[in-house]
Each structure stands twice: as structure tokens, then as C-alpha cells.
Design a protein around this motif. Structure first.
Motif, PDB file in Angstrom:
ATOM      1  N   ALA A   1       0.835  -1.206   0.000  1.00  0.00           N
ATOM      2  CA  ALA A   1       0.000   0.000   0.000  1.00  0.00           C
ATOM      3  C   ALA A   1       0.870   1.256   0.000  1.00  0.00           C
ATOM      4  CB  ALA A   1      -0.942  -0.008   1.198  1.00  0.00           C
ATOM      5  N   ALA A   2       1.956   1.241   0.781  1.00  0.00           N
ATOM      6  CA  ALA A   2       2.872   2.389   0.805  1.00  0.00           C
ATOM      7  C   ALA A   2       3.548   2.569  -0.553  1.00  0.00           C
ATOM      8  CB  ALA A   2       3.918   2.197   1.907  1.00  0.00           C
TER       9      ALA A   2
ATOM     10  N   ALA B   1       2.376   1.569  -3.474  1.00  0.00           N
ATOM     11  CA  ALA B   1       1.352   2.039  -4.414  1.00  0.00           C
ATOM     12  C   ALA B   1       1.106   3.540  -4.240  1.00  0.00           C
ATOM     13  CB  ALA B   1       0.059   1.253  -4.218  1.00  0.00           C
ATOM     14  N   LYS B   2       1.013   3.982  -2.990  1.00  0.00           N
ATOM     15  CA  LYS B   2       0.779   5.406  -2.726  1.00  0.00           C
ATOM     16  C   LYS B   2       1.922   6.253  -3.273  1.00  0.00           C
ATOM     17  CE  LYS B   2      -0.354   8.646   0.931  1.00  0.00           C
ATOM     18  NZ  LYS B   2      -0.620   8.842   2.357  1.00  0.00           N
ATOM     19  N   LYS B   3       3.156   5.773  -3.072  1.00  0.00           N
ATOM     20  CA  LYS B   3       4.335   6.494  -3.556  1.00  0.00           C
ATOM     21  C   LYS B   3       4.301   6.637  -5.076  1.00  0.00           C
ATOM     22  CE  LYS B   3       9.364   6.396  -3.272  1.00  0.00           C
ATOM     23  NZ  LYS B   3      10.533   5.657  -2.769  1.00  0.00           N
TER      24      LYS B   3
ATOM     25  N   ARG C   1       1.535   6.642  -6.814  1.00  0.00           N
ATOM     26  CA  ARG C   1       0.205   7.186  -7.157  1.00  0.00           C
ATOM     27  C   ARG C   1      -0.642   6.176  -7.936  1.00  0.00           C
ATOM     28  NH1 ARG C   1       1.335  13.583  -8.243  1.00  0.00           N
ATOM     29  NH2 ARG C   1       2.478  13.869  -6.326  1.00  0.00           N
ATOM     30  N   ARG C   2      -0.629   4.942  -7.437  1.00  0.00           N
ATOM     31  CA  ARG C   2      -1.418   3.865  -8.027  1.00  0.00           C
ATOM     32  C   ARG C   2      -2.301   3.294  -6.932  1.00  0.00           C
ATOM     33  NH1 ARG C   2       2.630   0.522 -11.916  1.00  0.00           N
ATOM     34  NH2 ARG C   2       0.651  -0.314 -12.576  1.00  0.00           N
ATOM     35  N   SER C   3      -3.319   2.586  -7.351  1.00  0.00           N
ATOM     36  CA  SER C   3      -4.108   1.858  -6.362  1.00  0.00           C
ATOM     37  C   SER C   3      -3.354   0.587  -5.978  1.00  0.00           C
ATOM     38  CB  SER C   3      -5.480   1.492  -6.935  1.00  0.00           C
ATOM     39  OG  SER C   3      -5.339   0.541  -7.977  1.00  0.00           O
ATOM     40  N   LEU C   4      -3.684   0.055  -4.835  1.00  0.00           N
ATOM     41  CA  LEU C   4      -3.087  -1.210  -4.404  1.00  0.00           C
ATOM     42  C   LEU C   4      -3.415  -2.305  -5.414  1.00  0.00           C
ATOM     43  CD1 LEU C   4      -1.589  -2.972  -2.382  1.00  0.00           C
ATOM     44  CD2 LEU C   4      -3.702  -3.105  -1.050  1.00  0.00           C
TER      45      LEU C   4
END
Length: 52
Positions: free
Chosen positions: A21-22, A24-26, A28-31
Motif C-alpha cells: 500500500a505504501a 502504491a501510494k508512492k 500514485r497507483r491503487s493497491l
């Protein structure tokens, strides 16, 4: 062009989910998007190894 995607359910350790999740956030994508990318890449690598 429309792509028909198939759903898949996986069970992973909480710390793996948190790390993904981290990541993906970095990026800018969804999990879900990151997981699909990683699985597709791993499968493509596997196919390449099998054809050698």
C-alpha cells in the motif's frame, strides 16, 4: 480497446499489504493496480524462463 479483466482474491500477511500500500501510494497507483502489475510482470518473467 476494452480489456476484460478477471478478478482474483489473495490472502497476504498484514505487513506485506502495508508495504504494498505504501509502495502504491508512492507511485500514485491503487493497491489493486500495483498488485496486478507485479503479478503480470512475475508471470511474464516465468513465461520467459520456461521458453529458454
Amino acid at each position: 480497446m476494452t480489456t476484460q479483466l478477471e478478478p482474483v482474491t489473495v490472502y497476504i500477511e498484514p505487513e506485506v499489504k502495508e508495504g504494498l500500500a505504501a509502495w502504491a501510494k508512492k507511485e500514485r497507483r491503487s493497491l489493486s493496480s500495483l498488485t496486478a502489475y507485479l503479478l503480470t510482470k512475475a508471470y511474464q518473467d516465468y513465461q520467459q524462463q520456461q521458453s529458454q
